[in-house]
Design an enzyme around this catalytic site. Structure first.
Site, PDB file in Angstrom:
ATOM      1  N   SER A  95      65.841 -13.043   3.866  1.00 43.82           N
ATOM      2  CA  SER A  95      67.082 -13.389   3.177  1.00 43.82           C
ATOM      3  C   SER A  95      67.785 -12.113   2.732  1.00 43.82           C
ATOM      4  O   SER A  95      67.666 -11.069   3.364  1.00 43.82           O
ATOM      5  CB  SER A  95      66.777 -14.311   1.992  1.00 43.82           C
ATOM      6  N   LEU A 144      66.609  -3.137  10.434  1.00 45.73           N
ATOM      7  CA  LEU A 144      65.441  -3.697   9.765  1.00 45.73           C
ATOM      8  C   LEU A 144      64.441  -4.276  10.754  1.00 45.73           C
ATOM      9  O   LEU A 144      63.231  -4.082  10.602  1.00 45.73           O
ATOM     10  CB  LEU A 144      65.886  -4.769   8.766  1.00 45.73           C
ATOM     11  N   THR A 166      71.857  -0.446   7.141  1.00 52.31           N
ATOM     12  CA  THR A 166      71.800  -1.050   8.471  1.00 52.31           C
ATOM     13  C   THR A 166      73.213  -1.122   9.040  1.00 52.31           C
ATOM     14  O   THR A 166      74.190  -0.825   8.356  1.00 52.31           O
ATOM     15  CB  THR A 166      71.211  -2.470   8.428  1.00 52.31           C
ATOM     16  N   TYR A 174      78.256 -15.499   5.155  1.00 54.56           N
ATOM     17  CA  TYR A 174      76.955 -14.824   5.159  1.00 54.56           C
ATOM     18  C   TYR A 174      76.178 -15.170   3.898  1.00 54.56           C
ATOM     19  O   TYR A 174      75.004 -15.563   3.961  1.00 54.56           O
ATOM     20  CB  TYR A 174      77.154 -13.309   5.261  1.00 54.56           C
ATOM     21  N   THR A 187      62.355  -9.818  19.757  1.00 55.41           N
ATOM     22  CA  THR A 187      63.499 -10.336  20.501  1.00 55.41           C
ATOM     23  C   THR A 187      64.719  -9.436  20.338  1.00 55.41           C
ATOM     24  O   THR A 187      64.948  -8.850  19.277  1.00 55.41           O
ATOM     25  CB  THR A 187      63.880 -11.763  20.058  1.00 55.41           C
ATOM     26  N   LYS A 230      72.595 -17.267   3.490  1.00 63.48           N
ATOM     27  CA  LYS A 230      71.400 -16.718   2.847  1.00 63.48           C
ATOM     28  C   LYS A 230      70.991 -17.544   1.629  1.00 63.48           C
ATOM     29  O   LYS A 230      69.799 -17.666   1.324  1.00 63.48           O
ATOM     30  CB  LYS A 230      71.641 -15.258   2.455  1.00 63.48           C
ATOM     31  N   LYS A 278      68.706  -3.991  26.061  1.00 64.76           N
ATOM     32  CA  LYS A 278      68.306  -3.671  24.691  1.00 64.76           C
ATOM     33  C   LYS A 278      66.799  -3.831  24.514  1.00 64.76           C
ATOM     34  O   LYS A 278      66.160  -3.059  23.801  1.00 64.76           O
ATOM     35  CB  LYS A 278      69.051  -4.566  23.708  1.00 64.76           C
TER      36      LYS A 278
END
Length: 450
Positions: free
Chosen positions: A215, A25, A296, A238, A53, A242, A59
Site C-alpha cells: 500500500s 521498489l 521511485t 491512486y 513480473t 490504496k 523489460k
C-alpha cells in the site's frame, strides 16, 4: 523417494512472486529477498525461487540480467559463492495488471509451472498523476516540509481514467473498469484468487501462503467512496485505490467479511478430488505493508526535480520523519520481512495489538536519522494502531511522529471501518465473479469463431 521426503524437499524450497519488478521498489524487493534469504536460510538444501513480473519480454530480460548480477555480488561474500548462488533462481513472467486477460494467462502459466507459492508480493502500481500544482507544492514544502513530503496535497490526477476494452464482447456487455483501480487493486485481486491453488499448497515450515499487499503511507479512508469503489469520479484515484487496499487487507479476518473472504480464498477448479481423510489445506494469510517514502519513478519527474525531491526527503528524515526510507532498498524492508519471516515471528509482532482488542497491522518500512531500517506499525485513519481503540499501546508507536491532525481511534470509528470493510469485500467479490463470467464468455466466443 518417499512422499514424506518429497514433501520435506518441497518445504525447503521457497517460491515468491513479486509484481512490478523491472525498477524501483519491485526490483529492490527482489534484491532484498535474495540478501535476506542467503543470510537466514543457510542449509544447502534450502532454495529460493523469485518469480518476478514485468510488462514486456524486453523489460523481463533486462531485469533478469540485473538480478543475476546482484546475486553474484551477494554470493561473493559467502564461504562457498557458487553454492550460495545456485540456491537462488529467478523466473521472469510478463503481465499487464490493467488487462484481465493478461492476468488470467499469467495465472494459468503459474498453476501449470510451479508446485506452490509461499508468498505473493502485490507491488505493481499506477499513479495516474498528470502533473504537479507547482505553486502549492513550493509553498507547502517551504512552510510544512515534513507533512507535505509525507502526505502531499499538490499532485494532479484526472477523474474517469478507464482501461482499454478487456474483451471483444462490446460496450453493451462490458462495463467500464477504472485504470488505476485495475492496475493497483483489481488486477492483483484477480491474480491472487486465480493463484489460490498454489498459495494453498504452500507447506513452508513457517506457515501458510501469504498474500502481501503493498500500500502507501498516503492511503486514507477519506479518499474512498463505497459508491465509487473504482475511483472513477475522484481526483485522487491512486489514494482511493490504496485506501481500498488497506481496508481489504485489514478486515480480511473479521467475522463480518467472512462470507466474501471465504469466496475469495476458494479454489475454482480442483484437479483431483480430495480424499475423505485428507484435510483441506489452510487458506493463506493476508498482510498489509508500505515502503515508507522512497524515491521511485511512479511520479514522473525530470532528473533535476527527482534529485531535488530526494534532497527534501533527506531533510524530512533529519527533521524527525520516521517514514523517509529514501532508497527503495530500505523501502523493501517491511515487504521482505513479511515474505520470509517465520509465522511465529509475525504472530508475536501482532500479538500486543490482538491482546488489546485489535487485529491486523499495517507494517511500514521505517528509518531513523542514520538510515537504519525496520518494519513498524503504521497508524491508519479509522483503524488506528493495529485496530486498538484508544491511544497507541506500544512505546515505539507512541514515540513515532504522527500525521498532523491524527486522533486516537474511537470504538465508533472502528465499527464504521469494519462495516466499510464488509461492503468493500462484498463489492470486490461481486466484481470478480462478474468479470470471471465475462472472460469465460469471451473465451467461448473466441473459440466458436476460430
Amino acid at each position: 523417494m518417499s512422499d514424506r521426503d518429497s514433501q520435506n524437499d518441497l518445504g525447503a524450497k521457497v517460491f515468491v512472486l513479486v509484481t512490478g519488478a523491472n525498477s524501483g521498489l519491485g526490483f529492490s524487493i527482489c534484491c532484498r529477498l535474495v540478501d535476506e534469504f542467503l543470510k537466514s536460510h543457510r542449509h544447502p538444501r534450502e532454495s529460493l525461487t523469485v518469480i518476478f513480473t514485468t510488462r514486456s519480454t524486453r523489460k523481463g530480460n533486462d531485469t533478469l540480467l540485473r538480478l543475476q548480477d546482484h546475486l553474484r555480488r551477494a554470493s561473493a561474500s559467502a564461504s562457498a559463492p557458487a553454492a550460495a548462488s545456485a540456491r537462488v533462481t529467478f523466473v521472469a513472467e510478463n503481465v499487464d495488471l490493467s488487462n484481465l486477460v493478461s492476468v488470467r494467462a499469467l495465472s494459468r502459466r503459474l498453476n501449470k509451472t510451479f508446485p506452490k507459492l509461499d508468498a505473493i508480493v502485490l507491488n505493481a502500481g499506477l499513479g495516474g498523476w498528470t502533473g504537479i500544482n507547482w505553486p502549492k507544492a513550493i509553498w507547502g514544502v517551504m512552510t510544512d516540509l515534513v507533512h507535505e513530503v509525507s502526505w502531499p496535497s499538490f499532485k494532479i490526477a484526472p477523474a474517469g481514467m478507464v482501461t482499454d476494452a478487456q474483451t471483444a464482447l462490446g460496450d453493451d456487455k462490458e462495463p467500464r473498469l477504472g485504470a488505476v483501480f485495475c492496475a493497483n487493486v483489481f488486477g492483483h485481486y484477480m491474480l491472487a484468487h486465480n493463484a489460490m491453488p498454489l498459495l494453498r499448497h504452500s507447506d513452508m515450515l513457517h506457515g501458510p501462503g501469504r498474500i502481501i499487499w503493498v500500500s502507501s503511507l498516503e492511503a486514507t479512508v477519506k479518499h474512498l467512496d463505497i459508491d465509487d469503489i473504482q475511483g472513477l469520479r475522484t481526483l485522487a484515484p491512486y489514494e482511493s485505490s490504496k485506501a481500498l487496499t488497506d481496508i481489504l487487507a485489514l478486515t480480511a479476518d473479521l467475522p463480518s467479511t467472512a462470507p466474501w473472504v471465504k469466496s475469495f480464498y476458494s479454489v475454482d477448479e480442483q484437479p483431483e478430488p480430495r480424499k475423505e481423510t485428507e484435510l483441506e489445506p489452510p487458506h493463506p494469510n493476508m498482510f498489509l505493508t508500505h515502503p515508507g517514502i522512497c524515491g521511485t519513478g511512479i511520479l514522473p519527474l525530470s532528473w533535476p526535480l527527482f534529485y531535488s525531491m530526494l534532497a527534501a526527503f533527506w531533510l524530512a528524515r533529519l527533521l524527525g520523519s520516521p517514514w523517509h526510507t529514501i532508497s527503495t532498498y530500505a523501502g523493501a524492508c517491511a515487504p521482505v520481512w513479511l515474505a520470509l519471516s517465520a509465522q511465529a515471528v509475525l504472530d508475536d509482532a501482532e500479538a500486543p495489538y490482538r491482546r488489546n482488542g485489535g487485529g491486523r497491522v499495517k507494517w511500514g518500512s521505517s528509518c531513523n536519522r542514520l538510515g537504519q531500517d525496520q518494519p513498524v506499525c503504521t497508524e491508519v485513519d479509522g483503524w488506528g494502531y493495529g485496530g486498538v481503540v484508544g491511544p497507541a499501546i506500544l512505546e515505539g508507536d507512541r514515540r513515532r511522529r504522527r500525521k498532523r491532525g491524527a486522533v486516537d481511534l474511537t470504538a465508533e470509528e472502528k465499527l464504521q471501518y469494519e462495516d466499510l470493510g464488509r461492503k468493500c469485500w462484498q463489492r470486490m467479490e461481486e466484481l470478480r465473479i462478474q468479470w470471471d463470467e465475462l472472460l469465460d464468455e469471451a473465451e467461448a466466443q473466441a473459440k466458436s469463431e476460430a
